[in-house]
Design a protein around this motif. Structure first.
Motif, PDB file in Angstrom:
ATOM      1  N   TYR A  26     -20.428   1.647   8.745  1.00  0.00           N
ATOM      2  CA  TYR A  26     -19.466   0.856   7.976  1.00  0.00           C
ATOM      3  C   TYR A  26     -18.333   1.774   7.524  1.00  0.00           C
ATOM      4  CZ  TYR A  26     -23.498  -2.249   7.781  1.00  0.00           C
ATOM      5  OH  TYR A  26     -24.572  -3.027   8.129  1.00  0.00           O
ATOM      6  N   ASN A  27     -17.137   1.517   8.018  1.00  0.00           N
ATOM      7  CA  ASN A  27     -15.961   2.292   7.639  1.00  0.00           C
ATOM      8  C   ASN A  27     -15.040   1.378   6.829  1.00  0.00           C
ATOM      9  OD1 ASN A  27     -14.057   4.313   7.429  1.00  0.00           O
ATOM     10  ND2 ASN A  27     -13.129   3.886   9.407  1.00  0.00           N
ATOM     11  N   LEU A  28     -15.001   1.596   5.524  1.00  0.00           N
ATOM     12  CA  LEU A  28     -14.287   0.712   4.613  1.00  0.00           C
ATOM     13  C   LEU A  28     -12.850   1.189   4.389  1.00  0.00           C
ATOM     14  CD1 LEU A  28     -17.126   0.203   1.969  1.00  0.00           C
ATOM     15  CD2 LEU A  28     -16.778  -0.971   4.168  1.00  0.00           C
ATOM     16  N   THR A  29     -11.991   0.241   4.040  1.00  0.00           N
ATOM     17  CA  THR A  29     -10.579   0.537   3.790  1.00  0.00           C
ATOM     18  C   THR A  29     -10.313   0.635   2.297  1.00  0.00           C
ATOM     19  OG1 THR A  29      -9.856  -0.577   5.811  1.00  0.00           O
ATOM     20  CG2 THR A  29      -8.221  -0.295   4.071  1.00  0.00           C
ATOM     21  N   ILE A  30      -9.700   1.733   1.904  1.00  0.00           N
ATOM     22  CA  ILE A  30      -9.294   1.944   0.514  1.00  0.00           C
ATOM     23  C   ILE A  30      -7.791   1.743   0.408  1.00  0.00           C
ATOM     24  CG2 ILE A  30      -9.023   3.670  -1.314  1.00  0.00           C
ATOM     25  CD1 ILE A  30     -11.552   5.031  -0.191  1.00  0.00           C
ATOM     26  N   SER A  31      -7.368   0.912  -0.524  1.00  0.00           N
ATOM     27  CA  SER A  31      -5.944   0.772  -0.821  1.00  0.00           C
ATOM     28  C   SER A  31      -5.617   1.641  -2.031  1.00  0.00           C
ATOM     29  CB  SER A  31      -5.595  -0.686  -1.130  1.00  0.00           C
ATOM     30  OG  SER A  31      -4.268  -0.795  -1.610  1.00  0.00           O
ATOM     31  N   SER A  32      -4.641   2.531  -1.865  1.00  0.00           N
ATOM     32  CA  SER A  32      -4.241   3.401  -2.963  1.00  0.00           C
ATOM     33  C   SER A  32      -2.720   3.381  -3.089  1.00  0.00           C
ATOM     34  CB  SER A  32      -4.740   4.824  -2.729  1.00  0.00           C
ATOM     35  OG  SER A  32      -4.614   5.604  -3.903  1.00  0.00           O
ATOM     36  N   TRP A  33      -2.231   3.492  -4.319  1.00  0.00           N
ATOM     37  CA  TRP A  33      -0.804   3.275  -4.554  1.00  0.00           C
ATOM     38  C   TRP A  33      -0.056   4.510  -5.052  1.00  0.00           C
ATOM     39  CZ3 TRP A  33      -0.567   4.190  -9.768  1.00  0.00           C
ATOM     40  CH2 TRP A  33      -1.718   3.887 -10.521  1.00  0.00           C
ATOM     41  N   HIS A  38      -1.003  13.163  -4.976  1.00  0.00           N
ATOM     42  CA  HIS A  38      -1.454  12.907  -6.341  1.00  0.00           C
ATOM     43  C   HIS A  38      -2.967  13.086  -6.423  1.00  0.00           C
ATOM     44  CE1 HIS A  38      -2.499  10.694 -10.005  1.00  0.00           C
ATOM     45  NE2 HIS A  38      -1.277  10.959 -10.399  1.00  0.00           N
ATOM     46  N   GLY A  39      -3.457  13.458  -7.603  1.00  0.00           N
ATOM     47  CA  GLY A  39      -4.878  13.721  -7.783  1.00  0.00           C
ATOM     48  C   GLY A  39      -5.783  12.558  -7.425  1.00  0.00           C
ATOM     49  N   ILE A  40      -5.308  11.331  -7.569  1.00  0.00           N
ATOM     50  CA  ILE A  40      -6.128  10.179  -7.195  1.00  0.00           C
ATOM     51  C   ILE A  40      -6.487  10.249  -5.718  1.00  0.00           C
ATOM     52  CG2 ILE A  40      -6.087   7.673  -6.839  1.00  0.00           C
ATOM     53  CD1 ILE A  40      -4.567   7.445  -9.490  1.00  0.00           C
ATOM     54  N   VAL A  64      -8.488   6.146   3.272  1.00  0.00           N
ATOM     55  CA  VAL A  64      -7.427   5.718   2.372  1.00  0.00           C
ATOM     56  C   VAL A  64      -6.201   5.265   3.151  1.00  0.00           C
ATOM     57  CG1 VAL A  64      -5.846   6.471   0.542  1.00  0.00           C
ATOM     58  CG2 VAL A  64      -8.213   7.284   0.561  1.00  0.00           C
ATOM     59  N   LYS A  65      -5.638   4.151   2.724  1.00  0.00           N
ATOM     60  CA  LYS A  65      -4.372   3.678   3.266  1.00  0.00           C
ATOM     61  C   LYS A  65      -3.403   3.459   2.110  1.00  0.00           C
ATOM     62  CE  LYS A  65      -6.175   1.599   7.512  1.00  0.00           C
ATOM     63  NZ  LYS A  65      -6.211   0.390   8.372  1.00  0.00           N
ATOM     64  N   LEU A  66      -2.176   3.897   2.293  1.00  0.00           N
ATOM     65  CA  LEU A  66      -1.167   3.803   1.246  1.00  0.00           C
ATOM     66  C   LEU A  66      -0.189   2.668   1.525  1.00  0.00           C
ATOM     67  CD1 LEU A  66      -0.314   7.600   0.817  1.00  0.00           C
ATOM     68  CD2 LEU A  66      -2.078   6.255  -0.341  1.00  0.00           C
ATOM     69  N   GLY A  67       0.405   2.159   0.456  1.00  0.00           N
ATOM     70  CA  GLY A  67       1.500   1.205   0.594  1.00  0.00           C
ATOM     71  C   GLY A  67       1.112  -0.208   0.967  1.00  0.00           C
ATOM     72  N   LEU A  68      -0.156  -0.579   0.785  1.00  0.00           N
ATOM     73  CA  LEU A  68      -0.570  -1.938   1.145  1.00  0.00           C
ATOM     74  C   LEU A  68      -0.067  -2.973   0.147  1.00  0.00           C
ATOM     75  CD1 LEU A  68      -4.274  -1.406   2.330  1.00  0.00           C
ATOM     76  CD2 LEU A  68      -2.184  -1.490   3.709  1.00  0.00           C
ATOM     77  N   ALA A  69       0.108  -2.554  -1.099  1.00  0.00           N
ATOM     78  CA  ALA A  69       0.578  -3.475  -2.142  1.00  0.00           C
ATOM     79  C   ALA A  69       1.007  -2.660  -3.347  1.00  0.00           C
ATOM     80  CB  ALA A  69      -0.528  -4.462  -2.532  1.00  0.00           C
ATOM     81  N   PRO A  70       1.872  -3.208  -4.202  1.00  0.00           N
ATOM     82  CA  PRO A  70       2.270  -2.492  -5.425  1.00  0.00           C
ATOM     83  C   PRO A  70       1.091  -2.399  -6.391  1.00  0.00           C
ATOM     84  CG  PRO A  70       3.162  -4.715  -5.406  1.00  0.00           C
ATOM     85  CD  PRO A  70       2.568  -4.495  -4.062  1.00  0.00           C
ATOM     86  N   PRO A  71       1.155  -1.476  -7.357  1.00  0.00           N
ATOM     87  CA  PRO A  71       0.027  -1.261  -8.268  1.00  0.00           C
ATOM     88  C   PRO A  71      -0.530  -2.512  -8.946  1.00  0.00           C
ATOM     89  CG  PRO A  71       1.610   0.504  -8.511  1.00  0.00           C
ATOM     90  CD  PRO A  71       2.233  -0.493  -7.568  1.00  0.00           C
ATOM     91  N   PRO A  72       0.313  -3.412  -9.491  1.00  0.00           N
ATOM     92  CA  PRO A  72      -0.264  -4.562 -10.185  1.00  0.00           C
ATOM     93  C   PRO A  72      -1.018  -5.539  -9.276  1.00  0.00           C
ATOM     94  CG  PRO A  72       2.018  -4.203 -10.845  1.00  0.00           C
ATOM     95  CD  PRO A  72       1.782  -3.372  -9.636  1.00  0.00           C
ATOM     96  N   ALA A  73      -0.814  -5.442  -7.960  1.00  0.00           N
ATOM     97  CA  ALA A  73      -1.421  -6.402  -7.032  1.00  0.00           C
ATOM     98  C   ALA A  73      -2.712  -5.901  -6.403  1.00  0.00           C
ATOM     99  CB  ALA A  73      -0.425  -6.749  -5.927  1.00  0.00           C
ATOM    100  N   PRO A 190       4.546   5.384  -9.651  1.00  0.00           N
ATOM    101  CA  PRO A 190       5.259   6.000  -8.525  1.00  0.00           C
ATOM    102  C   PRO A 190       6.783   5.930  -8.638  1.00  0.00           C
ATOM    103  CG  PRO A 190       3.429   4.678  -7.723  1.00  0.00           C
ATOM    104  CD  PRO A 190       3.574   4.364  -9.183  1.00  0.00           C
ATOM    105  N   LYS A 191       7.308   5.125  -9.573  1.00  0.00           N
ATOM    106  CA  LYS A 191       8.752   4.971  -9.722  1.00  0.00           C
ATOM    107  C   LYS A 191       9.333   5.822 -10.856  1.00  0.00           C
ATOM    108  CE  LYS A 191       9.255   1.649  -6.588  1.00  0.00           C
ATOM    109  NZ  LYS A 191      10.075   1.841  -5.371  1.00  0.00           N
ATOM    110  N   VAL A 192       8.490   6.606 -11.548  1.00  0.00           N
ATOM    111  CA  VAL A 192       9.001   7.308 -12.724  1.00  0.00           C
ATOM    112  C   VAL A 192      10.022   8.393 -12.364  1.00  0.00           C
ATOM    113  CG1 VAL A 192       6.957   6.836 -14.119  1.00  0.00           C
ATOM    114  CG2 VAL A 192       7.062   8.941 -12.781  1.00  0.00           C
ATOM    115  N   TYR A 193       9.836   9.047 -11.236  1.00  0.00           N
ATOM    116  CA  TYR A 193      10.756  10.124 -10.868  1.00  0.00           C
ATOM    117  C   TYR A 193      12.177   9.577 -10.739  1.00  0.00           C
ATOM    118  CZ  TYR A 193      12.698  14.197  -8.440  1.00  0.00           C
ATOM    119  OH  TYR A 193      13.463  15.289  -8.099  1.00  0.00           O
TER     120      TYR A 193
END
Length: 338
Positions: A26-33, A38-40, A64-73, A190-193
């Protein structure tokens, strides 16, 4: 530079599909924003993946896959089946989470590891009854280290915070910002910079990890540090309940007994402490950066604000049906016992 190279290397491993992924059932998908360095993504997800692989004898892994959705989603993304796991920051969804504000209160004594372990224990004892994460499985809960004020203007006292345009993340941090007279701006981490670089904000409320994780050493050269922090931040690592239920019972049992809950929460807290340490170190080493420790007078003054916010939050929890005072005392006792 060694610490940055190590973080980047760890992130590269987390982003790739390694041998373990190909061999797993089982290879699961992680969504990270957050960003890849970053340490996460550099420490927490790799650490959790390692725990999962070890507990299941390599039968379950994840990438891990990045950019799948914004943080609140992120939570809805997992509930909809677009990813199997994710991390959420509770403050990004005002009104959806109330119990989670308990761990964000100022005044707790202890590091992120102690707070994260205490958080999980009080969650099981008190907060789970609110069912605020319904539809997903909570793998672990954590809090980042003490939140501080990082600014592109000199801040040397609490009085300087009044009228300061500040990116506030939500939750208790936003409650505190209002009490201190800050002009709150809400943008995802991610938008603070770009928010600071464009002068859309004068400051940001974050723990020290943001000094490296979000490159605040470049755009917020001043840190106003309140011993113990102005607040903490609440996170949950989540798995799709449907995904978990689809695993064989022996693998479910292994994950529940060896990974999910307190073990994962402790590891995540340790990672927050490490990236906080790296962030403060980087600030000290940066010639253009300054750290101003709040005076004893301002610490006493902030204690009054902290007491007010604590009473307000505990009232919210009581209204939600939680014995807030008992839960609050449990957090303090559990942290002291670590």
């Amino acid at each position: 530079m060694n610490k940055f190279i190590k973080l980047a290397a760890a992130a590269a491993v987390a982003m790739s599909t390694g041998t373990a992924a190909w061999a797993a059932d089982y290879n699961l998908t992680i969504s990270s924003w957050t960003g890849p360095n970053h340490g996460i993504n550099a420490l927490m997800w790799p650490g959790l993946i390692e725990m999962i692989e070890e507990a299941t004898d390599g039968k379950v892994t994840a990438e891990v896959k990045l950019g799948l959705a914004p943080p609140p989603a992120q939570m809805d993304l997992v509930m909809d089946g677009a990813a199997d796991m994710t991390i959420i920051f509770h403050g990004y969804q005002p009104g959806r989470f109330v119990g989670t504000k308990l761990i964000e209160l100022p005044g707790y004594e202890g590091n992120a590891e102690a707070a994260s372990v205490a958080y999980w224990r009080v969650y099981e004892e008190h907060l789970a009854a609110l069912d605020e994460h319904r539809g997903v499985k909570v793998m672990g809960l954590s809090t980042h280290g003490p939140g501080q004020i990082h600014s592109n203007k000199e801040v040397t006292s609490i009085a300087d915070l009044d009228g300061l345009k500040t990116r506030l993340p939500g939750g208790v941090a936003s409650d505190i910002g209002r009490e201190l007279g800050m002009i709150g701006i809400q943008v995802p981490a991610p938008k603070v910079y770009e928010t600071l670089a464009s002068d859309a904000a004068d400051a940001v409320a974050m723990p020290y990890e943001g000094r490296v994780g979000f490159k605040l050493t470049e755009v917020a050269e001043n840190v106003y540090e309140m011993p113990g922090g102005f607040y903490r931040g609440s996170f949950a690592f989540l798995m799709s309940q449907e995904t978990f239920d689809s695993l064989p019972e022996d693998l479910q049992k292994a994950l529940d007994e060896k990974v999910f809950g307190e073990p994962a929460s402790r590891m995540l807290g340790q990672a927050w402490d490490e990236i906080d340490r790296i962030g403060r170190e980087a600030t000290v080493e940066a010639e253009s950066n300054t750290i101003t420790i709040a005076s004893e007078q301002d610490q006493m003054l902030y204690g009054q604000y902290a007491d007010l916010i604590t009473k307000q939050v505990l009232a919210e929890l009581n209204a939600a049906g939680i014995d807030a005072e008992a839960a609050y005392e449990m957090v303090k006792a559990e942290m002291a016992a670590q």
